[in-house]
Design a protein around this motif. Sequence first.
Motif, PDB file in Angstrom:
ATOM      1  N   PRO A 193     -27.385  92.122 107.644  1.00 58.52           N
ATOM      2  CA  PRO A 193     -27.015  91.864 106.250  1.00 58.52           C
ATOM      3  C   PRO A 193     -27.741  92.799 105.286  1.00 58.52           C
ATOM      4  N   ASN A 194     -27.040  93.198 104.253  1.00 55.54           N
ATOM      5  CA  ASN A 194     -27.697  93.855 103.128  1.00 55.54           C
ATOM      6  C   ASN A 194     -28.453  92.802 102.319  1.00 55.54           C
ATOM      7  N   ILE A 195     -29.342  93.267 101.470  1.00 55.12           N
ATOM      8  CA  ILE A 195     -30.114  92.346 100.618  1.00 55.12           C
ATOM      9  C   ILE A 195     -30.135  92.891  99.198  1.00 55.12           C
ATOM     10  N   ILE A 196     -29.729  92.073  98.246  1.00 60.34           N
ATOM     11  CA  ILE A 196     -29.928  92.360  96.821  1.00 60.34           C
ATOM     12  C   ILE A 196     -30.857  91.273  96.287  1.00 60.34           C
ATOM     13  N   PHE A 197     -32.071  91.673  95.928  1.00 61.24           N
ATOM     14  CA  PHE A 197     -33.061  90.723  95.442  1.00 61.24           C
ATOM     15  C   PHE A 197     -33.157  90.884  93.923  1.00 61.24           C
ATOM     16  N   MET A 198     -32.474  89.983  93.213  1.00 63.58           N
ATOM     17  CA  MET A 198     -32.444  90.013  91.748  1.00 63.58           C
ATOM     18  C   MET A 198     -33.609  89.194  91.203  1.00 63.58           C
ATOM     19  N   MET A 199     -34.418  89.824  90.356  1.00 66.48           N
ATOM     20  CA  MET A 199     -35.497  89.063  89.727  1.00 66.48           C
ATOM     21  C   MET A 199     -35.607  89.465  88.261  1.00 66.48           C
ATOM     22  N   THR A 200     -35.686  88.466  87.427  1.00 65.96           N
ATOM     23  CA  THR A 200     -35.906  88.679  86.005  1.00 65.96           C
ATOM     24  C   THR A 200     -37.331  88.274  85.660  1.00 65.96           C
ATOM     25  N   ASP A 201     -37.683  88.414  84.401  1.00 64.76           N
ATOM     26  CA  ASP A 201     -39.049  88.126  83.961  1.00 64.76           C
ATOM     27  C   ASP A 201     -39.031  86.994  82.942  1.00 64.76           C
ATOM     28  N   ASP A 202     -39.632  85.879  83.295  1.00 63.34           N
ATOM     29  CA  ASP A 202     -39.753  84.725  82.396  1.00 63.34           C
ATOM     30  C   ASP A 202     -38.427  84.023  82.126  1.00 63.34           C
ATOM     31  N   HIS A 203     -37.468  84.135  83.044  1.00 58.00           N
ATOM     32  CA  HIS A 203     -36.195  83.421  82.863  1.00 58.00           C
ATOM     33  C   HIS A 203     -36.328  82.047  83.505  1.00 58.00           C
TER      34      HIS A 203
ATOM     35  N   SER B  72     -24.669 104.524 106.444  1.00 59.97           N
ATOM     36  CA  SER B  72     -24.857 104.189 107.852  1.00 59.97           C
ATOM     37  C   SER B  72     -25.963 103.159 108.047  1.00 59.97           C
ATOM     38  N   LYS B  73     -26.663 102.828 106.960  1.00 61.15           N
ATOM     39  CA  LYS B  73     -27.789 101.889 107.048  1.00 61.15           C
ATOM     40  C   LYS B  73     -27.546 100.662 106.190  1.00 61.15           C
ATOM     41  N   PRO B  74     -28.082  99.508 106.594  1.00 61.71           N
ATOM     42  CA  PRO B  74     -28.100  98.370 105.672  1.00 61.71           C
ATOM     43  C   PRO B  74     -29.092  98.666 104.552  1.00 61.71           C
ATOM     44  N   PHE B  75     -28.916  98.016 103.409  1.00 58.21           N
ATOM     45  CA  PHE B  75     -29.803  98.297 102.279  1.00 58.21           C
ATOM     46  C   PHE B  75     -30.521  97.041 101.816  1.00 58.21           C
ATOM     47  N   CYS B  76     -31.681  97.265 101.217  1.00 57.90           N
ATOM     48  CA  CYS B  76     -32.423  96.217 100.512  1.00 57.90           C
ATOM     49  C   CYS B  76     -32.794  96.778  99.148  1.00 57.90           C
ATOM     50  N   VAL B  77     -32.207  96.222  98.101  1.00 53.35           N
ATOM     51  CA  VAL B  77     -32.460  96.686  96.738  1.00 53.35           C
ATOM     52  C   VAL B  77     -33.143  95.580  95.957  1.00 53.35           C
ATOM     53  N   MET B  78     -34.302  95.900  95.412  1.00 55.46           N
ATOM     54  CA  MET B  78     -34.998  94.995  94.501  1.00 55.46           C
ATOM     55  C   MET B  78     -34.552  95.362  93.084  1.00 55.46           C
ATOM     56  N   TYR B  79     -33.657  94.537  92.556  1.00 51.80           N
ATOM     57  CA  TYR B  79     -33.037  94.749  91.240  1.00 51.80           C
ATOM     58  C   TYR B  79     -33.795  93.871  90.246  1.00 51.80           C
ATOM     59  N   HIS B  80     -34.747  94.470  89.526  1.00 52.86           N
ATOM     60  CA  HIS B  80     -35.721  93.692  88.764  1.00 52.86           C
ATOM     61  C   HIS B  80     -35.640  94.002  87.271  1.00 52.86           C
ATOM     62  N   GLN B  81     -35.172  93.042  86.509  1.00 53.77           N
ATOM     63  CA  GLN B  81     -34.987  93.213  85.081  1.00 53.77           C
ATOM     64  C   GLN B  81     -36.251  92.882  84.294  1.00 53.77           C
ATOM     65  N   LYS B  82     -36.394  93.530  83.144  1.00 58.19           N
ATOM     66  CA  LYS B  82     -37.464  93.207  82.207  1.00 58.19           C
ATOM     67  C   LYS B  82     -37.161  91.907  81.450  1.00 58.19           C
ATOM     68  N   ALA B  83     -35.911  91.762  81.049  1.00 49.36           N
ATOM     69  CA  ALA B  83     -35.496  90.615  80.239  1.00 49.36           C
ATOM     70  C   ALA B  83     -35.648  89.313  81.015  1.00 49.36           C
ATOM     71  N   PRO B  84     -35.849  88.186  80.293  1.00 54.77           N
ATOM     72  CA  PRO B  84     -36.034  88.064  78.847  1.00 54.77           C
ATOM     73  C   PRO B  84     -37.506  87.972  78.419  1.00 54.77           C
ATOM     74  N   HIS B  85     -38.321  88.905  78.855  1.00 59.68           N
ATOM     75  CA  HIS B  85     -39.749  88.914  78.529  1.00 59.68           C
ATOM     76  C   HIS B  85     -39.988  89.055  77.020  1.00 59.68           C
ATOM     77  N   ARG B  86     -41.088  88.505  76.565  1.00 60.65           N
ATOM     78  CA  ARG B  86     -41.520  88.673  75.186  1.00 60.65           C
ATOM     79  C   ARG B  86     -41.549  90.160  74.826  1.00 60.65           C
TER      80      ARG B  86
END
Length: 537
Positions: free
Chosen positions: A32-42, A189-203
């Motif tokens: 499996p591919n991996i998309i790791f979505m993380m926001t800040d202070d949500h 040709s490879k599975p991927f792991c992407v850390m998709y990390h947003q700044k929002a909605p940080h102060r």
Amino acid sequence: MKTMNSYKNYIFPVMAVACSLNCTAKEKVKRPNIIFMMTDDHTTQAISCYGSKLASTPNLDRLANEGVRFDNCYATNALSGPSRACILTGKFSHVNGFTDNSSVFNGNQPTFPSLLRKAGYQTAIIGKWHLISEPKGFDYWCILTGQHEQGDYYKPDFCENGKDIQEQGYVTDVITDKTIDFLEHRDKSKPFCVMYHQKAPHRNWMPAQRYLGIFNDRVFPEPENLFDDYSERGRAAKEQDMSIAKTMTDAWDLKLLTHDEIMKLPDDNKFKKVYTRMTPAEMAKWDSTYAERIAQFRKGGMNDKQLISWKYQQYMRDYLATAQAVDENVGRLLEYLEKTGELDNTIIVYTSDQGFFLGEHGWFDKRFMYEECQRMPLMVRYPKAIKPKSVSNAICMNVDFAPTFLDFAGIPVPADIQGHSLKPVLQGEGKAPANWRKAAYYHYYEYPAEHSVKRHYGIRTADFKLIHFYNDVNEWEMYDLKKDPREMHNVFGKPAYAKEQRKLMKLLLETQKQYKDTDPEEKVHVLFNGNKVNQNK
């Protein structure tokens, strides 16, 4: 945008060839591919699939509807850098070495991206990093810089594989653009792991231009404990510096300065710095949006309580408008994955580095072990293993993410990782195995420092929470979460709870022994007057 060409130059001088004829059957299985979505202070209070009365988040709700929503996921140290270090390593702060935001992450230690990369995954981190040292274990990295590594909302600066660049536009959109660009030009040709990390909605909660003022006419419901007087708690709650009443600033937080007033500020003023990143046209729309707010404030006539309520409304209007672009861009990324046929072969995780106070107890920010900020949103979509519309009450922590990713990728989980794979929970329609943990552990270190939240540790079970504040105090708090979900009544030391208190104290010691935090009040690194020092307990 520079991303496409620079990305190709960094990573793909020659595309990888297909698997040779002697590949084993195991190697031919599509991981499996991996998309790791993380926001800040949500926080969960601002996500509609968690029952929010404040916001509508249809794209995040889609993840829950097509996968699982975790209702008891907790940060082990509710602060940006420490939480990220725990997630990367699967280890608690006292083990991975990143206890507070003055720390520097040791990238030489094993992380889940580095282990995935060694096993043949193509890895990337795009967006917020906030761990001071350069990322390791990634084929491609493009991280926000500036504002002490928080990044900027407008015309953001990045470091892309060691090269400093600046992009036009709004940060939430730019990070999504870069992520899609990476996926478009990856080694397929490879599975991927992407850390998709947003700044929002940080102060300091600066919305995208298209969402400026969208909530200006809306009145948001106030939390029941907006005017909490902390009468049943000790010094920690009383001595914090994160209140809407006293801590929020007129310029940085509430945007109560006109264009001319901002331009007269010193060039090193932090609000002037972020404001002047906008184009003249963007500034004009910004000024128009906030003109009525400024006029209301300067008209005066509000007593102390009315002013707190008024500030709360402005806070919610900015915070929730900033979060709108997050939900929109999650939808963009899901649409891209669907269009390219990768959606159902991709484990998609959405979380935030911790929760956040939205006026509860009269506060904003995080750090405390109280529910609003200790609790993290967590939704996972992967139809090959997860039944849609699942809901889990299993107690999980951010240290569980690393072993979960490794487990699904078929990679042995190192013995020194302290978290547990959530795979059996995910495959079991959200139900925890019989031998699952009984408590989440927490330890916060950054004091004395910004917001003045005292050091503390504790455990959170299904029904109770036990907290010990230490260092310059020695105070205990205990909450009956079934009867008192807003954590208003400290029952520690009350005769009616003596039996439960003894059980929790015993469980706390057992948990600390399990996670090797057996001397929790030992010397720790803290931030003091801007310098890193050691202080005794």
